[in-house]
Design an enzyme around this catalytic site. Sequence first.
Site, PDB file in Angstrom:
ATOM      1  N   ILE A  75       0.834  -1.211   0.000  1.00 12.31           N
ATOM      2  CA  ILE A  75       0.000   0.000   0.000  1.00 12.31           C
ATOM      3  C   ILE A  75       0.872   1.267   0.000  1.00 12.31           C
ATOM      4  CG2 ILE A  75      -1.751   1.296   1.287  1.00 12.31           C
ATOM      5  CD1 ILE A  75      -2.719  -1.477   2.383  1.00 12.31           C
TER       6      ILE A  75
ATOM      7  N   ARG B  94      -3.672   1.186  10.972  1.00 13.92           N
ATOM      8  CA  ARG B  94      -4.365   0.707  12.175  1.00 13.92           C
ATOM      9  C   ARG B  94      -4.462   1.832  13.196  1.00 13.92           C
ATOM     10  NH1 ARG B  94      -6.034  -2.682   9.380  1.00 13.92           N
ATOM     11  NH2 ARG B  94      -5.819  -4.945   9.545  1.00 13.92           N
TER      12      ARG B  94
ATOM     13  N   GLU C 216     -12.832  -0.359  17.189  1.00 15.26           N
ATOM     14  CA  GLU C 216     -13.786  -0.422  16.074  1.00 15.26           C
ATOM     15  C   GLU C 216     -14.852  -1.459  16.386  1.00 15.26           C
ATOM     16  OE1 GLU C 216     -11.597  -1.078  12.468  1.00 15.26           O
ATOM     17  OE2 GLU C 216     -10.432   0.735  12.688  1.00 15.26           O
TER      18      GLU C 216
ATOM     19  N   HIS D 195     -13.269   2.350   8.299  1.00 12.08           N
ATOM     20  CA  HIS D 195     -12.375   1.238   7.941  1.00 12.08           C
ATOM     21  C   HIS D 195     -12.843   0.555   6.650  1.00 12.08           C
ATOM     22  CE1 HIS D 195      -9.238  -1.685   9.745  1.00 12.08           C
ATOM     23  NE2 HIS D 195      -9.232  -1.780   8.428  1.00 12.08           N
ATOM     24  N   ILE D 196     -13.056   1.382   5.629  1.00 16.07           N
ATOM     25  CA  ILE D 196     -13.534   0.826   4.350  1.00 16.07           C
ATOM     26  C   ILE D 196     -12.462   0.929   3.255  1.00 16.07           C
ATOM     27  CG2 ILE D 196     -16.035   0.900   4.586  1.00 16.07           C
ATOM     28  CD1 ILE D 196     -14.080   3.700   3.029  1.00 16.07           C
TER      29      ILE D 196
END
Length: 309
Positions: free
Chosen positions: A152, A229, A258, A277-278
Amino acid sequence: MTAILVTGADLAPQAVKLLEGHELVYAGKTPTEDDLVALCRAHDPVAIIVRYGKVGAAVMDAAPSLKVISKHGSGTDTIDKVAAKARGIEVVAAVGANAAAVAEQALALLLACAKSVVALDARMHAGHWDKATHKSLELGGRTIGLVGLGAIGLRFARMADALGMRVLGFDPYAKNLPAHVQAADLATLWAESDVISLHCPLTDENRGLLDADTLARCKRGVIVVNTARGGLIDEEALLAALRSGQVSMAGLDSFAIEPMTAGHPFQGEKNIVLSPHIGGVTSDAYVNMGVGAAKNLLQVLARQTAASC
Ligand SMILES: NC(=O)c1ccc[n+]([C@@H]2O[C@H](COP(=O)([O-])OP(=O)(O)OC[C@H]3O[C@@H](n4cnc5c(N)ncnc54)[C@H](O)[C@@H]3O)[C@@H](O)[C@H]2O)c1
Protein backbone atom coordinates in the site's frame (compact mmCIF):
# COMPACT_ATOMS: atom_id res chain seq x y z
CA MET A 1 -14.59 -33.62 3.87
CA THR A 2 -12.32 -31.26 5.85
CA ALA A 3 -13.72 -28.00 7.16
CA ILE A 4 -12.52 -24.43 6.64
CA LEU A 5 -13.83 -21.85 9.09
CA VAL A 6 -14.47 -18.36 7.70
CA THR A 7 -14.73 -15.63 10.33
CA GLY A 8 -17.23 -13.76 8.20
CA ALA A 9 -20.60 -14.26 6.56
CA ASP A 10 -19.45 -14.93 3.01
CA LEU A 11 -16.62 -15.32 0.52
CA ALA A 12 -16.44 -14.25 -3.13
CA PRO A 13 -17.80 -16.98 -5.44
CA GLN A 14 -14.34 -17.21 -7.09
CA ALA A 15 -12.83 -18.09 -3.69
CA VAL A 16 -15.61 -20.56 -2.89
CA LYS A 17 -14.89 -22.30 -6.19
CA LEU A 18 -11.20 -22.63 -5.34
CA LEU A 19 -12.14 -24.24 -2.02
CA GLU A 20 -14.49 -26.85 -3.55
CA GLY A 21 -14.09 -30.17 -1.77
CA HIS A 22 -13.94 -28.50 1.67
CA GLU A 23 -16.87 -27.77 3.96
CA LEU A 24 -17.06 -23.97 4.40
CA VAL A 25 -18.30 -22.94 7.86
CA TYR A 26 -19.26 -19.26 8.18
CA ALA A 27 -19.08 -17.57 11.60
CA GLY A 28 -21.01 -14.40 10.63
CA LYS A 29 -19.93 -10.76 10.71
CA THR A 30 -19.39 -10.25 14.43
CA PRO A 31 -17.96 -13.50 15.78
CA THR A 32 -16.82 -13.50 19.40
CA GLU A 33 -13.98 -15.68 20.62
CA ASP A 34 -16.59 -17.99 22.22
CA ASP A 35 -18.40 -18.31 18.86
CA LEU A 36 -15.16 -19.26 17.13
CA VAL A 37 -14.19 -21.74 19.84
CA ALA A 38 -17.62 -23.41 19.58
CA LEU A 39 -17.39 -23.64 15.77
CA CYS A 40 -13.85 -25.05 15.98
CA ARG A 41 -14.97 -27.69 18.49
CA ALA A 42 -17.93 -28.63 16.27
CA HIS A 43 -16.07 -28.76 12.93
CA ASP A 44 -12.31 -29.09 13.73
CA PRO A 45 -11.24 -27.00 10.69
CA VAL A 46 -7.88 -27.49 8.94
CA ALA A 47 -7.83 -23.80 8.06
CA ILE A 48 -9.34 -20.52 9.21
CA ILE A 49 -9.91 -17.59 6.86
CA VAL A 50 -9.90 -14.45 8.99
CA ARG A 51 -12.21 -11.64 7.96
CA TYR A 52 -13.65 -10.34 11.28
CA GLY A 53 -12.89 -10.92 14.95
CA LYS A 54 -9.76 -12.13 16.70
CA VAL A 55 -8.11 -15.52 16.48
CA GLY A 56 -6.15 -16.30 19.62
CA ALA A 57 -4.78 -19.34 21.44
CA ALA A 58 -8.21 -20.50 22.72
CA VAL A 59 -9.56 -20.73 19.16
CA MET A 60 -6.45 -22.57 17.96
CA ASP A 61 -6.62 -25.03 20.85
CA ALA A 62 -10.25 -25.84 19.98
CA ALA A 63 -9.20 -27.06 16.50
CA PRO A 64 -6.66 -29.90 16.79
CA SER A 65 -6.47 -30.31 12.97
CA LEU A 66 -5.77 -26.60 12.34
CA LYS A 67 -2.76 -26.13 10.03
CA VAL A 68 -3.10 -22.63 8.59
CA ILE A 69 -4.71 -19.28 9.38
CA SER A 70 -5.19 -17.22 6.23
CA LYS A 71 -5.95 -13.49 6.42
CA HIS A 72 -8.59 -12.15 4.04
CA GLY A 73 -6.45 -9.03 3.49
CA SER A 74 -3.02 -7.95 4.67
CA GLY A 75 -3.17 -6.85 8.35
CA THR A 76 -2.56 -9.85 10.63
CA ASP A 77 -2.68 -7.97 13.95
CA THR A 78 -5.95 -9.72 14.91
CA ILE A 79 -4.19 -13.11 14.82
CA ASP A 80 -2.02 -14.22 17.74
CA LYS A 81 1.05 -15.08 15.66
CA VAL A 82 3.13 -16.11 18.68
CA ALA A 83 0.47 -18.65 19.72
CA ALA A 84 0.20 -19.91 16.13
CA LYS A 85 3.97 -20.37 15.82
CA ALA A 86 4.11 -22.25 19.13
CA ARG A 87 1.49 -24.66 17.78
CA GLY A 88 3.10 -25.11 14.34
CA ILE A 89 0.17 -23.31 12.64
CA GLU A 90 1.17 -21.17 9.64
CA VAL A 91 -0.18 -17.62 9.30
CA VAL A 92 -0.45 -16.25 5.76
CA ALA A 93 -1.87 -13.00 4.36
CA ALA A 94 -3.21 -11.84 1.01
CA VAL A 95 -0.74 -8.95 0.88
CA GLY A 96 -1.34 -6.64 -2.06
CA ALA A 97 -4.89 -7.90 -2.72
CA ASN A 98 -6.38 -4.63 -1.47
CA ALA A 99 -3.40 -2.34 -2.04
CA ALA A 100 -5.03 -0.35 -4.85
CA ALA A 101 -8.22 0.10 -2.84
CA VAL A 102 -6.46 1.29 0.33
CA ALA A 103 -3.99 3.55 -1.46
CA GLU A 104 -6.93 5.19 -3.26
CA GLN A 105 -8.68 5.68 0.10
CA ALA A 106 -5.54 7.32 1.49
CA LEU A 107 -5.51 9.62 -1.55
CA ALA A 108 -9.22 10.39 -1.10
CA LEU A 109 -8.67 11.28 2.57
CA LEU A 110 -5.60 13.36 1.76
CA LEU A 111 -7.41 15.37 -0.93
CA ALA A 112 -10.49 15.73 1.29
CA CYS A 113 -8.22 17.23 3.98
CA ALA A 114 -6.09 19.45 1.74
CA LYS A 115 -9.05 20.75 -0.26
CA SER A 116 -11.61 20.89 2.61
CA VAL A 117 -13.96 18.85 0.42
CA VAL A 118 -16.28 17.76 3.23
CA ALA A 119 -16.54 21.13 4.99
CA LEU A 120 -17.08 23.10 1.76
CA ASP A 121 -19.69 20.63 0.58
CA ALA A 122 -21.61 21.03 3.85
CA ARG A 123 -21.35 24.83 3.62
CA MET A 124 -22.65 24.88 0.05
CA HIS A 125 -25.54 22.56 0.88
CA ALA A 126 -26.38 25.07 3.63
CA GLY A 127 -26.49 27.90 1.06
CA HIS A 128 -23.03 29.47 1.53
CA TRP A 129 -20.53 30.54 -1.16
CA ASP A 130 -17.09 30.66 0.51
CA LYS A 131 -14.93 31.58 -2.50
CA ALA A 132 -13.73 34.83 -0.98
CA THR A 133 -12.89 33.40 2.44
CA HIS A 134 -11.51 29.92 1.78
CA LYS A 135 -8.00 28.88 0.73
CA SER A 136 -7.09 25.25 0.03
CA LEU A 137 -3.66 23.71 0.41
CA GLU A 138 -1.67 22.92 -2.75
CA LEU A 139 0.07 19.54 -2.45
CA GLY A 140 2.44 19.84 -5.44
CA GLY A 141 5.91 20.73 -4.18
CA ARG A 142 5.08 19.78 -0.59
CA THR A 143 6.59 16.82 1.29
CA ILE A 144 4.78 13.64 2.27
CA GLY A 145 6.26 11.20 4.78
CA LEU A 146 5.15 7.57 4.47
CA VAL A 147 5.67 5.16 7.36
CA GLY A 148 5.68 1.65 5.87
CA LEU A 149 6.67 0.98 2.27
CA GLY A 150 4.94 -2.30 1.45
CA ALA A 151 2.19 -2.93 -1.08
CA ILE A 152 0.00 0.00 0.00
CA GLY A 153 2.73 2.47 0.97
CA LEU A 154 4.56 2.06 -2.35
CA ARG A 155 1.34 2.37 -4.33
CA PHE A 156 0.44 5.56 -2.47
CA ALA A 157 4.01 6.81 -3.00
CA ARG A 158 3.43 6.62 -6.78
CA MET A 159 0.24 8.65 -6.42
CA ALA A 160 1.97 11.28 -4.27
CA ASP A 161 4.82 11.45 -6.80
CA ALA A 162 2.25 11.99 -9.57
CA LEU A 163 0.88 14.94 -7.56
CA GLY A 164 4.36 16.47 -7.68
CA MET A 165 5.08 15.82 -3.99
CA ARG A 166 8.50 15.07 -2.52
CA VAL A 167 8.15 11.59 -1.01
CA LEU A 168 10.01 10.57 2.16
CA GLY A 169 9.67 7.01 3.41
CA PHE A 170 10.55 5.16 6.59
CA ASP A 171 10.56 1.37 6.58
CA PRO A 172 13.28 -0.51 8.45
CA TYR A 173 12.68 -3.67 6.39
CA ALA A 174 12.19 -2.28 2.85
CA LYS A 175 14.88 -2.79 0.24
CA ASN A 176 15.42 -1.34 -3.26
CA LEU A 177 13.18 1.71 -2.97
CA PRO A 178 12.02 3.30 -6.24
CA ALA A 179 13.79 6.49 -7.27
CA HIS A 180 10.83 8.71 -6.33
CA VAL A 181 10.98 7.61 -2.65
CA GLN A 182 13.73 9.08 -0.49
CA ALA A 183 14.58 6.91 2.53
CA ALA A 184 14.41 8.89 5.76
CA ASP A 185 14.75 8.16 9.46
CA LEU A 186 11.71 8.93 11.59
CA ALA A 187 13.20 12.13 13.06
CA THR A 188 13.67 13.56 9.55
CA LEU A 189 10.25 12.34 8.44
CA TRP A 190 8.49 14.05 11.37
CA ALA A 191 10.49 17.28 10.93
CA GLU A 192 10.16 17.69 7.16
CA SER A 193 6.74 16.32 6.19
CA ASP A 194 3.71 18.48 5.40
CA VAL A 195 1.67 15.27 5.26
CA ILE A 196 2.26 12.05 7.22
CA SER A 197 0.55 8.86 6.09
CA LEU A 198 0.77 5.53 7.93
CA HIS A 199 1.09 2.24 6.02
CA CYS A 200 2.82 -0.16 8.44
CA PRO A 201 1.34 -3.04 10.43
CA LEU A 202 0.47 -2.48 14.09
CA THR A 203 3.04 -4.24 16.27
CA ASP A 204 4.22 -3.93 19.87
CA GLU A 205 7.19 -1.99 18.48
CA ASN A 206 5.11 0.82 16.95
CA ARG A 207 1.91 1.01 19.04
CA GLY A 208 1.21 4.72 19.70
CA LEU A 209 3.86 5.77 17.16
CA LEU A 210 2.17 9.13 16.67
CA ASP A 211 1.83 10.40 20.24
CA ALA A 212 2.14 13.79 21.93
CA ASP A 213 5.94 13.64 21.69
CA THR A 214 6.19 12.73 18.00
CA LEU A 215 3.33 15.05 17.01
CA ALA A 216 5.17 17.93 18.72
CA ARG A 217 8.20 17.18 16.52
CA CYS A 218 6.13 17.51 13.33
CA LYS A 219 5.77 20.65 11.23
CA ARG A 220 3.02 22.94 12.53
CA GLY A 221 -0.12 22.37 10.46
CA VAL A 222 0.84 18.88 9.31
CA ILE A 223 -1.92 16.71 7.80
CA VAL A 224 -2.16 13.16 9.24
CA VAL A 225 -3.65 10.31 7.20
CA ASN A 226 -4.16 6.86 8.72
CA THR A 227 -5.50 3.96 6.67
CA ALA A 228 -3.35 1.43 8.57
CA ARG A 229 -4.36 0.71 12.17
CA GLY A 230 -5.86 3.01 14.82
CA GLY A 231 -3.45 1.73 17.48
CA LEU A 232 -0.58 3.45 15.67
CA ILE A 233 -1.94 6.78 16.90
CA ASP A 234 -2.55 8.04 20.43
CA GLU A 235 -6.04 9.36 19.67
CA GLU A 236 -6.16 11.75 22.66
CA ALA A 237 -2.84 13.28 21.64
CA LEU A 238 -4.03 13.64 18.03
CA LEU A 239 -7.21 15.39 19.17
CA ALA A 240 -5.21 17.81 21.34
CA ALA A 241 -2.83 18.50 18.42
CA LEU A 242 -5.78 19.16 16.09
CA ARG A 243 -7.36 21.56 18.58
CA SER A 244 -4.08 23.44 19.06
CA GLY A 245 -3.41 23.69 15.31
CA GLN A 246 -0.23 21.59 15.49
CA VAL A 247 -2.09 19.18 13.18
CA SER A 248 -4.29 21.04 10.67
CA MET A 249 -6.37 18.09 9.43
CA ALA A 250 -6.60 14.34 9.90
CA GLY A 251 -8.07 11.82 7.48
CA LEU A 252 -8.75 8.57 9.32
CA ASP A 253 -9.98 5.16 8.18
CA SER A 254 -8.76 3.18 11.23
CA PHE A 255 -9.44 3.63 14.93
CA ALA A 256 -8.18 2.28 18.24
CA ILE A 257 -11.57 0.72 18.94
CA GLU A 258 -13.79 -0.42 16.07
CA PRO A 259 -16.57 0.00 15.35
CA MET A 260 -16.43 3.59 16.64
CA THR A 261 -19.19 4.08 19.20
CA ALA A 262 -21.52 7.06 19.62
CA GLY A 263 -19.91 9.86 21.61
CA HIS A 264 -16.34 9.21 20.43
CA PRO A 265 -14.48 12.53 20.78
CA PHE A 266 -13.58 12.56 17.05
CA GLN A 267 -17.27 12.88 16.17
CA GLY A 268 -18.22 16.47 15.31
CA GLU A 269 -14.59 17.69 15.05
CA LYS A 270 -14.57 19.86 11.93
CA ASN A 271 -10.96 19.15 10.97
CA ILE A 272 -11.21 15.36 10.95
CA VAL A 273 -12.44 13.44 7.90
CA LEU A 274 -13.65 9.98 8.90
CA SER A 275 -14.37 6.73 7.08
CA PRO A 276 -15.38 3.45 8.78
CA HIS A 277 -12.37 1.24 7.94
CA ILE A 278 -13.53 0.83 4.35
CA GLY A 279 -10.15 1.37 2.67
CA GLY A 280 -9.99 -2.23 1.52
CA VAL A 281 -13.71 -2.56 0.92
CA THR A 282 -14.29 -2.46 -2.83
CA SER A 283 -15.91 -5.19 -4.89
CA ASP A 284 -12.59 -5.79 -6.70
CA ALA A 285 -10.64 -6.06 -3.44
CA TYR A 286 -13.31 -8.39 -2.00
CA VAL A 287 -12.68 -10.84 -4.83
CA ASN A 288 -8.89 -10.38 -4.72
CA MET A 289 -8.75 -10.89 -0.95
CA GLY A 290 -10.98 -13.98 -1.05
CA VAL A 291 -9.04 -15.54 -3.91
CA GLY A 292 -5.71 -14.60 -2.26
CA ALA A 293 -6.76 -16.06 1.09
CA ALA A 294 -8.00 -19.28 -0.58
CA LYS A 295 -4.87 -19.72 -2.73
CA ASN A 296 -2.55 -19.02 0.19
CA LEU A 297 -4.16 -21.60 2.47
CA LEU A 298 -4.35 -24.23 -0.30
CA GLN A 299 -0.62 -23.75 -0.96
CA VAL A 300 0.18 -24.32 2.72
CA LEU A 301 -2.03 -27.43 2.89
CA ALA A 302 -0.51 -28.84 -0.34
CA ARG A 303 3.04 -28.18 0.91
CA GLN A 304 2.33 -29.80 4.27
CA THR A 305 0.68 -32.81 2.61
CA ALA A 306 3.68 -33.20 0.25
CA ALA A 307 6.11 -32.93 3.18
CA SER A 308 4.29 -35.63 5.14
CA CYS A 309 4.26 -38.12 2.20
N1 LIG B 1 -7.88 0.45 5.91
C1 LIG B 1 -7.98 -0.77 5.43
O1 LIG B 1 -9.06 -1.21 5.03
C2 LIG B 1 -6.75 -1.63 5.34
C3 LIG B 1 -6.72 -2.69 4.42
C4 LIG B 1 -5.54 -3.42 4.30
C5 LIG B 1 -4.45 -3.16 5.11
N2 LIG B 1 -4.52 -2.15 6.03
C6 LIG B 1 -3.37 -1.84 6.88
O2 LIG B 1 -2.29 -1.40 6.07
C7 LIG B 1 -1.09 -2.03 6.51
C8 LIG B 1 -0.13 -2.14 5.35
O3 LIG B 1 -0.66 -3.05 4.42
P1 LIG B 1 0.22 -3.57 3.19
O4 LIG B 1 -0.68 -4.39 2.37
O5 LIG B 1 0.97 -2.45 2.57
O6 LIG B 1 1.23 -4.54 3.97
P2 LIG B 1 2.71 -4.93 3.56
O7 LIG B 1 3.06 -6.09 4.43
O8 LIG B 1 2.83 -5.06 2.09
O9 LIG B 1 3.56 -3.65 4.00
C9 LIG B 1 3.80 -3.26 5.31
C10 LIG B 1 5.16 -2.58 5.33
O10 LIG B 1 5.37 -2.03 6.63
C11 LIG B 1 6.73 -2.24 6.98
N3 LIG B 1 6.91 -2.14 8.41
C12 LIG B 1 6.80 -3.13 9.35
N4 LIG B 1 7.04 -2.60 10.57
C13 LIG B 1 7.31 -1.28 10.38
C14 LIG B 1 7.63 -0.22 11.26
N5 LIG B 1 7.72 -0.41 12.59
N6 LIG B 1 7.85 1.00 10.75
C15 LIG B 1 7.76 1.20 9.41
N7 LIG B 1 7.46 0.25 8.53
C16 LIG B 1 7.24 -0.98 9.01
C17 LIG B 1 7.08 -3.61 6.39
O11 LIG B 1 8.48 -3.73 6.20
C18 LIG B 1 6.32 -3.57 5.07
O12 LIG B 1 7.14 -3.08 4.02
C19 LIG B 1 -1.57 -3.39 7.06
O13 LIG B 1 -0.66 -3.90 8.01
C20 LIG B 1 -2.89 -3.05 7.67
O14 LIG B 1 -2.70 -2.66 9.01
C21 LIG B 1 -5.64 -1.40 6.15
